[in-house]
Design an enzyme around this catalytic site. Structure first.
Site, PDB file in Angstrom:
ATOM      1  N   GLU A  85      10.787  38.314  88.570  1.00  0.00           N
ATOM      2  CA  GLU A  85      11.108  37.980  89.964  1.00  0.00           C
ATOM      3  C   GLU A  85      12.595  38.204  90.185  1.00  0.00           C
ATOM      4  O   GLU A  85      13.377  38.019  89.268  1.00  0.00           O
ATOM      5  CB  GLU A  85      10.865  36.490  90.260  1.00  0.00           C
ATOM      6  CG  GLU A  85       9.470  35.992  90.085  1.00  0.00           C
ATOM      7  CD  GLU A  85       9.456  34.472  89.862  1.00  0.00           C
ATOM      8  OE1 GLU A  85       9.939  33.728  90.735  1.00  0.00           O
ATOM      9  OE2 GLU A  85       8.984  34.053  88.799  1.00  0.00           O
TER      10      GLU A  85
ATOM     11  N   LYS B  21      16.281  37.090  91.204  1.00  0.00           N
ATOM     12  CA  LYS B  21      16.959  35.791  91.238  1.00  0.00           C
ATOM     13  C   LYS B  21      17.710  35.712  92.552  1.00  0.00           C
ATOM     14  O   LYS B  21      18.750  36.330  92.736  1.00  0.00           O
ATOM     15  CB  LYS B  21      17.916  35.655  90.053  1.00  0.00           C
ATOM     16  CG  LYS B  21      18.539  34.278  89.957  1.00  0.00           C
ATOM     17  CD  LYS B  21      19.262  34.104  88.630  1.00  0.00           C
ATOM     18  CE  LYS B  21      19.746  32.687  88.418  1.00  0.00           C
ATOM     19  NZ  LYS B  21      20.707  32.230  89.404  1.00  0.00           N
TER      20      LYS B  21
ATOM     21  N   ASP C 141      19.941  34.463  95.583  1.00  0.00           N
ATOM     22  CA  ASP C 141      21.202  33.736  95.580  1.00  0.00           C
ATOM     23  C   ASP C 141      21.231  32.775  96.758  1.00  0.00           C
ATOM     24  O   ASP C 141      21.703  33.088  97.836  1.00  0.00           O
ATOM     25  CB  ASP C 141      22.364  34.742  95.663  1.00  0.00           C
ATOM     26  CG  ASP C 141      23.604  34.172  95.016  1.00  0.00           C
ATOM     27  OD1 ASP C 141      23.527  33.060  94.463  1.00  0.00           O
ATOM     28  OD2 ASP C 141      24.644  34.847  95.073  1.00  0.00           O
TER      29      ASP C 141
ATOM     30  N   TYR D   4       9.189  29.852  93.778  1.00  0.00           N
ATOM     31  CA  TYR D   4       9.136  30.478  92.454  1.00  0.00           C
ATOM     32  C   TYR D   4       8.569  29.569  91.367  1.00  0.00           C
ATOM     33  O   TYR D   4       8.646  29.888  90.191  1.00  0.00           O
ATOM     34  CB  TYR D   4      10.496  31.038  92.035  1.00  0.00           C
ATOM     35  CG  TYR D   4      11.643  30.052  92.066  1.00  0.00           C
ATOM     36  CD1 TYR D   4      11.663  28.931  91.237  1.00  0.00           C
ATOM     37  CD2 TYR D   4      12.725  30.264  92.920  1.00  0.00           C
ATOM     38  CE1 TYR D   4      12.720  28.040  91.273  1.00  0.00           C
ATOM     39  CE2 TYR D   4      13.786  29.379  92.958  1.00  0.00           C
ATOM     40  CZ  TYR D   4      13.779  28.258  92.131  1.00  0.00           C
ATOM     41  OH  TYR D   4      14.814  27.385  92.154  1.00  0.00           O
TER      42      TYR D   4
ATOM     43  N   LYS E  44      21.407  38.666  84.512  1.00  0.00           N
ATOM     44  CA  LYS E  44      22.307  38.721  85.669  1.00  0.00           C
ATOM     45  C   LYS E  44      22.800  40.149  85.959  1.00  0.00           C
ATOM     46  O   LYS E  44      22.923  40.974  85.061  1.00  0.00           O
ATOM     47  CB  LYS E  44      23.522  37.817  85.419  1.00  0.00           C
ATOM     48  CG  LYS E  44      23.177  36.356  85.197  1.00  0.00           C
ATOM     49  CD  LYS E  44      22.752  35.651  86.460  1.00  0.00           C
ATOM     50  CE  LYS E  44      23.876  35.120  87.294  1.00  0.00           C
ATOM     51  NZ  LYS E  44      24.505  33.908  86.868  1.00  0.00           N
TER      52      LYS E  44
ATOM     53  N   CYS F 252      56.930  51.211 113.759  1.00  0.00           N
ATOM     54  CA  CYS F 252      55.891  51.908 113.003  1.00  0.00           C
ATOM     55  C   CYS F 252      56.429  52.316 111.622  1.00  0.00           C
ATOM     56  O   CYS F 252      57.489  52.935 111.537  1.00  0.00           O
ATOM     57  CB  CYS F 252      55.450  53.140 113.783  1.00  0.00           C
ATOM     58  SG  CYS F 252      54.359  54.213 112.847  1.00  0.00           S
TER      59      CYS F 252
ATOM     60  N   CYS G 280      56.687  56.412 111.775  1.00  0.00           N
ATOM     61  CA  CYS G 280      57.586  57.169 112.646  1.00  0.00           C
ATOM     62  C   CYS G 280      58.706  56.329 113.238  1.00  0.00           C
ATOM     63  O   CYS G 280      59.597  56.862 113.904  1.00  0.00           O
ATOM     64  CB  CYS G 280      56.798  57.831 113.770  1.00  0.00           C
ATOM     65  SG  CYS G 280      56.190  56.662 114.990  1.00  0.00           S
TER      66      CYS G 280
ATOM     67  N   CYS H  21      51.061  51.709 117.476  1.00  0.00           N
ATOM     68  CA  CYS H  21      52.324  52.440 117.465  1.00  0.00           C
ATOM     69  C   CYS H  21      52.334  53.289 118.728  1.00  0.00           C
ATOM     70  O   CYS H  21      51.370  54.009 119.001  1.00  0.00           O
ATOM     71  CB  CYS H  21      52.377  53.334 116.232  1.00  0.00           C
ATOM     72  SG  CYS H  21      53.502  54.717 116.404  1.00  0.00           S
TER      73      CYS H  21
ATOM     74  N   CYS I 272      54.153  60.586 116.188  1.00  0.00           N
ATOM     75  CA  CYS I 272      54.001  59.813 114.954  1.00  0.00           C
ATOM     76  C   CYS I 272      53.203  60.654 113.960  1.00  0.00           C
ATOM     77  O   CYS I 272      52.076  61.074 114.254  1.00  0.00           O
ATOM     78  CB  CYS I 272      53.271  58.502 115.249  1.00  0.00           C
ATOM     79  SG  CYS I 272      52.794  57.597 113.761  1.00  0.00           S
TER      80      CYS I 272
HETATM   81  S1  IVH Z   1      13.211  29.380  87.893  1.00  0.00           S
HETATM   82  C1  IVH Z   1      13.052  26.095  84.920  1.00  0.00           C
HETATM   83  N1  IVH Z   1      13.135  31.508  89.426  1.00  0.00           N
HETATM   84  O1  IVH Z   1      18.427  30.026  89.719  1.00  0.00           O
HETATM   85  C2  IVH Z   1      13.166  27.242  85.837  1.00  0.00           C
HETATM   86  N2  IVH Z   1      15.062  30.146  89.526  1.00  0.00           N
HETATM   87  O2  IVH Z   1      19.797  28.924  87.122  1.00  0.00           O
HETATM   88  C3  IVH Z   1      14.039  26.957  86.983  1.00  0.00           C
HETATM   89  N3  IVH Z   1      16.748  30.898  91.148  1.00  0.00           N
HETATM   90  O3  IVH Z   1      18.413  26.568  90.133  1.00  0.00           O
HETATM   91  C4  IVH Z   1      14.312  28.010  87.926  1.00  0.00           C
HETATM   92  N4  IVH Z   1      15.628  32.634  91.880  1.00  0.00           N
HETATM   93  O4  IVH Z   1      18.232  28.007  92.202  1.00  0.00           O
HETATM   94  C5  IVH Z   1      13.848  30.447  89.043  1.00  0.00           C
HETATM   95  N5  IVH Z   1      12.895  33.402  90.787  1.00  0.00           N
HETATM   96  C6  IVH Z   1      13.608  32.326  90.382  1.00  0.00           C
HETATM   97  C7  IVH Z   1      14.884  32.051  90.925  1.00  0.00           C
HETATM   98  C8  IVH Z   1      15.578  30.940  90.461  1.00  0.00           C
HETATM   99  C9  IVH Z   1      16.746  31.915  91.988  1.00  0.00           C
HETATM  100  C10 IVH Z   1      17.850  29.922  90.990  1.00  0.00           C
HETATM  101  C11 IVH Z   1      17.444  28.496  91.149  1.00  0.00           C
HETATM  102  C12 IVH Z   1      17.817  27.801  89.889  1.00  0.00           C
HETATM  103  C13 IVH Z   1      18.781  28.741  89.264  1.00  0.00           C
HETATM  104  C14 IVH Z   1      18.623  28.684  87.775  1.00  0.00           C
END
Ligand code: IVH
Length: 783
Positions: A121, A123, A125, A233, A321, A415, A418, A445, A451
């Protein structure tokens, strides 16, 4: 059950279903306008029967009274965090530990290892949230907090459009806690910041901060106004198990209306995980939301139980990451660059820093208002952000780290290129016949082509492919020509000698000949290209084409009054004034005269376009004068009664009251009592007539055409004709074709790939036709 109650339940079920199709399945089945209609009907019914309002009604997403503090929530099952991997080796190590923990044979150099199944999945933000459902109803929402204790944000999560207030279907556990991320899309974030900027509110450094700031609002009405989204998730507490695997759980949740990631995939073994990471990494910029990595989880729940936890992290999951998009660095200096139109722009010189894999040493600061908004001082530590392919930006100052010798940023008085005076631009607002002047954010300017910076940019633009298309003259050569004083205006290009060119760096005999040929070949541009090449501020290729097509000659474009220019499609008063003052400037007139003197012959010149002629009317002219309280209808009445501008100007209060209400009549009289106003109106009329307009004939033309008075917008691609052809056909039926959707748009034709214009049309409830319907309409009108 009363009829009202039955209808309320029907509407809720229908709206829930549409919400689900829109937010979870991404397959809306009705246009937004229809959804809004159903929503309004429900709202009205509930307003008439307040006793029938329930917490799970889709109308209850508007927020509630503001709280003074959030109460605390204990997470029965702690909300954990994830271990991080940055390199491929970290990932292989993770996989090895999983295999080992599950007592699977670990592969060697020759393979032979078992392939553990992982869910993949993105991650997201944003921030982690827990949603508790009891018997299918959302009863509580909480932040993660420290993992054990969070804050009760129930009212706030209820305002998030894609969080189901009630689960769909049946078979869900009586107690069901889902966990996921609340986030803001990139587009939502941009929109929010733009809105905040307009009202002078707080802007956010990134979508994550915007999501957090919006969700943790004591006033949930503010949360309701923010474009937040949820993505599930995982699970917390459940009174019954759902499936055997993580993906099985999520897919079941999806059928109950829970939004899950569209990118959710199963990978067999670590290599497939790494391929997923690479694939998402390549698409990172194109995703609608920001992600900081991908999350891999052992898919089998039995295996997850076997692996268990280590400290505060599961042994069965890891976050791989991506490189960070934000970094801290030091602002070494602010320098000022001069652009083509003379705008003096501050640029940040930074201590070089790697952001998302690219070294950044400069960042744009846009204008002095932005410097003030950031509160920026030289020497500051700043947050630099490089989102996707976007130019790096300074997002924020870390004021705590400001050194004692930090210096303020001042706009130079002269400027840097010039030495001419630098002036603050003025914003002129014209309304109700009055001008109000305020200070703009941009400094200019005043040196213009004297210029060097402006001259170089002007020439680079002049020779560019879409302008005069002079091939063989790169930026370096332009710089040399200017620096050596061989060229001091675009006109000088046409008197360059072979000796002057061959001396330039990188030129030999053949390239000199080629460049001279290209210069000679550019002497017969179309009027539109020539206008574009002049580099009038705010006049791009489209506007140049409109000017050329509507007015037909350079002569007319040069003398056109601003109000006359506003008759042209998509030209507003601001741009009209820019165009007018460009051609009023003796310096610019001189350059144009020189160009023509060097033998430039503009092609495609001719009469005023019929469409333009048809768009003018005496009533329209009067409406454009911005006489207090006199709009198009008042203007029509005046013309109908008095017939000509001379008569309207000469009319006394009594005459005018025969056409208009007393207040409007007096406004017209007062307006024309000022001789300057009367003169302006007559000049306008004179110019329109000189351009070939005749009030008597024009009305018939307009009224005779079936789409007269309508504004249409074409968006997306058409398959059976080009957009240009579509546009011409609409215009021949009397419609105006505009480039953007507004409340005044009559209809939008949307082909495949239509984007924000279509969304806006739907938001505004404007009629939308697909290509088939559009062609049918054209055919019905004999097109
Ligand atoms: S699983 C025990 N899945 O990342 C598993 N976390 O550092 C807990 N996050 O606090 C999280 N996308 O805010 C999981 N697909 C995803 C995620 C996800 C974002 C964030 C979440 C969590 C942090 C973990």
């Amino acid at each position: 059950m009363t009829a009202a109650n039955t209808r309320i339940l029907e509407l809720r079920a229908e709206l829930d279903q549409h919400n689900y199709r829109y937010h979870v399945l991404d397959e809306p089945s009705i246009p937004d306008a229809e959804y809004d209609r159903l929503f309004r009907e429900l709202k009205e019914l509930e307003a008439a029967h307040p006793d029938l309002v329930t917490a799970d009604s889709p109308t209850q997403r508007v927020g509630n009274v503001a709280l003074t503090a959030f109460s605390q929530v204990r997470h029965e099952i702690p909300m954990l965090s994830l271990g991080n991997a940055f390199e491929e080796t970290d990932m292989r190590e993770f996989d090895r530990r999983v295999n080992e923990g599950l007592d699977l044979p670990v592969g060697d150099l020759f393979g032979g290892g078992a392939a553990v199944e992982y869910s993949c999945e993105p991650k997201l933000d944003g921030l982690a949230v827990s949603l508790l459902y009891q018997d299918g109803l959302l009863v509580r929402g909480a932040t993660r907090g420290d993992g054990t204790t969070g804050e009760d944000i129930s009212v706030n999560v209820r305002t998030i459009r894609n969080v189901p207030l009630k689960l769909h279907g049946s078979g869900w556990p009586a107690t069901l806690e889902v966990r996921g991320e609340v986030f803001m899309s990139k587009a939502g974030f941009e929109r929010l910041n733009e809105g905040q900027m307009e009202v002078g509110g707080k802007t956010f450094a990134n979508p994550r901060n915007a999501a957090a700031g919006s969700l943790r609002q004591l006033d949930s009405k503010i949360t309701a106004s923010r474009p937040l989204e949820f993505c599930c998730y995982g699970l917390g507490q459940v009174s019954e198990n759902i499936a055997e695997t993580h993906i099985g759980n999520l897919e079941k949740l999806k059928t109950w209306g829970m939004p899950i990631s569209r990118e959710l995939k199963l990978a067999k073994g670590i290599d497939e995980c790494l391929a997923y990471y690479r694939d998402i990494g390549e698409r990172r910029n194109a995703l609608a939301y920001e992600i900081d990595g991908v999350v891999f989880k052992v898919n089998s729940l039995a295996s997850q139980r076997e692996l268990g936890f280590r400290a505060r992290e599961p042994r069965w999951a890891i976050a791989h990451k991506f490189p960070a998009m934000e970094e801290l660095t030091e602002l070494l200096d602010v320098e000022f660059q001069v652009g083509r139109t003379g705008a003096v722009t501050p640029v940040a010189r930074l201590k070089p820093v790697k952001v998302a894999g690219v070294t950044v040493a400069n960042a744009t600061l846009h204008n002095m208002d932005e410097v003030a908004r950031l509160g920026l001082m030289i020497g500051d530590t700043v947050i630099i952000r490089r989102a996707g392919d976007v130019i790096p930006q300074v997002m924020q100052v870390v004021t705590e780290r400001r050194p004692e010798n930090a210096r303020p940023v001042h706009i130079p008085e002269t400027c840097p290129v010039c030495g001419s005076h630098v002036e603050r631009t003025q914003l002129v607002k014209r309304s109700k016949g009055k001008e109000t002047v305020s200070e703009g954010a941009v400094y200019r300017c005043v040196g213009r082509l004297a210029c060097g910076a402006q001259l170089k940019q002007a020439i680079i633009h002049f020779v560019s492919r879409r302008a005069m298309d002079i091939d063989g003259l790169g930026e370096k050569s332009v710089e040399q020509l200017v620096d050596e004083g061989l060229v001091s205006s675009p006109a000088d290009l046409y008197i360059l000698t072979p000796e002057q060119i061959i001396d330039l760096e990188g030129f030999a005999e053949v390239s000199t000949r080629k460049l001279l040929d290209a210069i000679a070949a550019s002497k017969r541009p179309t009027l539109a290209r020539f206008i574009f090449a002049l580099g009038i501020p705010d006049v791009g290729e489209e506007t140049a084409k409109v000017l050329a097509r509507s007015l037909g000659s350079l002569e007319r474009i040069m003398v056109a009054l601003p109000q006359v220019l506003t008759y042209l499609p998509d030209i507003g008063l601001e741009v009209a004034y820019e165009i007018h003052s460009f051609f009023e400037d003796p310096h610019n007139r001189n350059v144009i005269a020189e160009l023509l003197g060097h033998g430039l012959e503009l092609q495609d010149q001719g009469d005023v376009h019929a469409e333009f002629a048809a768009s003018t009317s005496l009533a329209g002219l009067i409406a454009k004068l911005d006489i207090n309280s006199v709009g198009p209808t008042g203007a029509e009445k005046l013309v109908a009664k008095l017939g000509s501008l001379d008569k309207i100007i000469a009319a006394d209060g009594i005459d005018l009251r025969q056409a208009l209400a007393a207040k409007q009549a007096d406004a017209v009289r007062d307006y024309f009592r000022d001789p300057a106003n009367a003169e302006r109106a007559l000049k306008l009329e004179q110019q329109l007539q000189a351009f070939g307009m005749h009030w008597a004939s024009e009305k018939k033309v307009v009224e005779g055409l079936p789409l007269a008075g309508q504004t249409w917008v074409l968006t997306g691609s058409l398959e059976r004709m080009s957009r240009d052809v579509g546009k011409e056909k609409l215009e021949s039926l009397g419609a105006k074709v505009a480039g953007s959707v507004s409340a005044k748009t009559h209809c939008v034709v949307a082909g495949p790939g239509a984007g924000s214009k279509l969304t806006k049309a739907n938001e505004l409830g404007i009629k939308v036709l697909d290509e088939d319907a559009f062609i049918a309409l054209l055919e019905a009108h004999g097109g």
